[in-house]
Design a protein around this motif. Structure first.
Motif, short mmCIF file in Angstrom:
data_model
loop_
_atom_site.label_atom_id
_atom_site.label_comp_id
_atom_site.label_asym_id
_atom_site.label_seq_id
_atom_site.Cartn_x
_atom_site.Cartn_y
_atom_site.Cartn_z
N ASP A 13 30.22 -29.38 64.74
CA ASP A 13 30.98 -28.90 65.85
C ASP A 13 31.16 -29.96 66.77
O ASP A 13 30.26 -30.89 67.24
CB ASP A 13 30.20 -27.75 66.54
CG ASP A 13 30.06 -26.58 65.76
OD1 ASP A 13 30.36 -26.50 64.42
OD2 ASP A 13 28.95 -25.73 66.17
N TYR A 23 20.89 -32.61 63.23
CA TYR A 23 21.85 -33.42 63.60
C TYR A 23 21.53 -35.03 64.13
O TYR A 23 22.11 -35.85 63.90
CB TYR A 23 22.88 -32.94 64.31
CG TYR A 23 23.62 -31.57 63.73
CD1 TYR A 23 24.56 -31.87 62.83
CD2 TYR A 23 23.18 -30.35 64.47
CE1 TYR A 23 25.05 -30.74 62.00
CE2 TYR A 23 23.92 -29.35 63.82
CZ TYR A 23 24.67 -29.41 62.79
OH TYR A 23 25.28 -28.32 61.98
N LYS A 74 17.75 -25.49 69.70
CA LYS A 74 17.63 -26.74 69.36
C LYS A 74 16.94 -27.64 70.25
O LYS A 74 16.98 -27.55 71.52
CB LYS A 74 19.18 -27.36 69.04
CG LYS A 74 19.99 -26.54 68.11
CD LYS A 74 19.47 -26.41 66.65
CE LYS A 74 20.28 -25.71 65.80
NZ LYS A 74 21.53 -26.56 65.34
N1 GLU Z 1 27.89 -23.92 64.66
C1 GLU Z 1 27.60 -24.23 63.34
C2 GLU Z 1 26.33 -23.53 62.69
O1 GLU Z 1 26.00 -22.65 63.44
C3 GLU Z 1 27.03 -25.65 63.40
C4 GLU Z 1 26.11 -26.19 64.38
C5 GLU Z 1 24.57 -25.83 64.24
O2 GLU Z 1 24.42 -25.99 62.92
O3 GLU Z 1 23.87 -25.48 64.97
O4 GLU Z 1 26.09 -23.55 61.82
#
Ligand code: GLU
Length: 297
Positions: free
Chosen positions: A218, A200, A63
């Motif tokens: 999370d 996000y 990310k």
């Molecule tokens: N850990 C969760 C997922 O893999 C939410 C965080 C995210 O989207 O990276 O979907």
């Protein structure tokens, strides 16, 4: 997708040495917690490890917009716990941090970039689950998070997931292709309460300008946005899921999975320091111990 190279670890290593020198530490002595880069490691021919070590570089999906885990800074480098985890693994392959190419990989494209061979691994707050395991394999877990809810600090109506049903006008934001966006549906009075974006940071912006009333993902991701919000946001309620973070790799590469697990286990001190210098900087984020790895398949 944007691509960036990072030089963060090198900067941190220099800063650590400088600090050690100032503090009267043993000059020249490498602290055990620094991610070490293996010198000419040997791997069985034909393995992913042999290929990457020979090439001297690795492409990592992460990310670019999540404080504490993977956040692009003003110089275009990406920093955070996921970046550090990638550096520990790369180090085991003899690859310097500067030779890691970080490829921005929002939640919805993580399987796709692995299947398409655009990256060698994904380290991106990536929950291990059975549905994803149909398309990719996971090393780890290297951390276990849990889903929670973030609201504006002056919001007293939303106190946890259950209160979303009682506040049927309230909008909750999450990200396409994420586990929280699916989990939250059972708590809603109306599916129209859920607003989905790609990242996000877009949810955090929408919360800041009042377009939505809550953001869910999370806990540790939300804590990063709370820390950046200057008192504007807060977390409410307890965590209501378990999200074990894995390192996504191409499906069925058992040897690579085992190598990653062994490398993390051999670098527990670097792991703890990685946490403390990134996600662990925010209030409420305790230093984890490396979880037991799941069997590789
Ligand atoms: N850990 C969760 C997922 O893999 C939410 C965080 C995210 O989207 O990276 O979907």
């Amino acid at each position: 997708m944007r691509t960036r190279r990072t030089t963060l670890a090198a900067t941190v290593a220099v800063a650590t040495l400088a600090l050690a020198a100032c503090g009267g530490g043993d000059e020249g002595e490498e602290t055990a917690a620094e991610p070490s880069v293996a010198e000419a490691p040997e791997f069985e021919a034909g393995t992913t490890m042999a290929e990457l070590a020979e090439q001297g570089s690795i492409r990592v999906g992460t990310k670019f917009d999540q404080p504490g885990f993977g956040l692009e800074n003003l110089s275009g480098d990406v920093e955070g716990f996921d970046v550090e985890i990638a550096e520990i693994i790369a180090g085991g392959l003899g690859i310097e941090p500067e030779q890691i190419e970080f490829v921005e990989s929002p939640s919805a494209v993580r399987e796709e970039v692995l299947e398409g061979g655009e990256v060698d691994m994904v380290v991106a707050t990536y929950t291990i689950n059975d549905k994803r395991k149909e398309r990719v394999s996971f090393a780890g877990p290297y951390y276990v998070a849990g889903q929670q809810i973030m609201v504006a600090s002056d919001n007293t109506a939303i106190t946890g997931p259950e209160s979303l049903r009682e506040n049927a006008d309230a909008k909750v934001c999450s990200v396409t292709g994420s586990t929280p966006s699916e989990n939250i549906r059972q708590y809603l009075a109306d599916p129209g309460q859920l607003v989905l974006f790609d990242e996000y940071s877009q949810c955090a912006d929408a919360l800041g300008n009042g377009q939505v009333d809550a953001v869910t993902t999370d806990n540790v991701i939300l804590l990063g946005f709370v820390a950046e919000s200057d008192g504007q946001f807060k977390l409410v309620g307890e965590q209501f899921t378990e999200e074990p973070y894995g390192i996504g790799i191409p499906k069925g590469d058992v040897a690579f999975c085992e190598f990653i697990n062994e490398t993390l286990a051999a670098n527990e001190e670097a792991y703890a320091q990685a946490w403390e210098s990134t996600a662990g900087q925010v209030e409420g984020a305790e230093t984890p111990t490396l979880p037991e790895p799941a069997p590789c398949s």
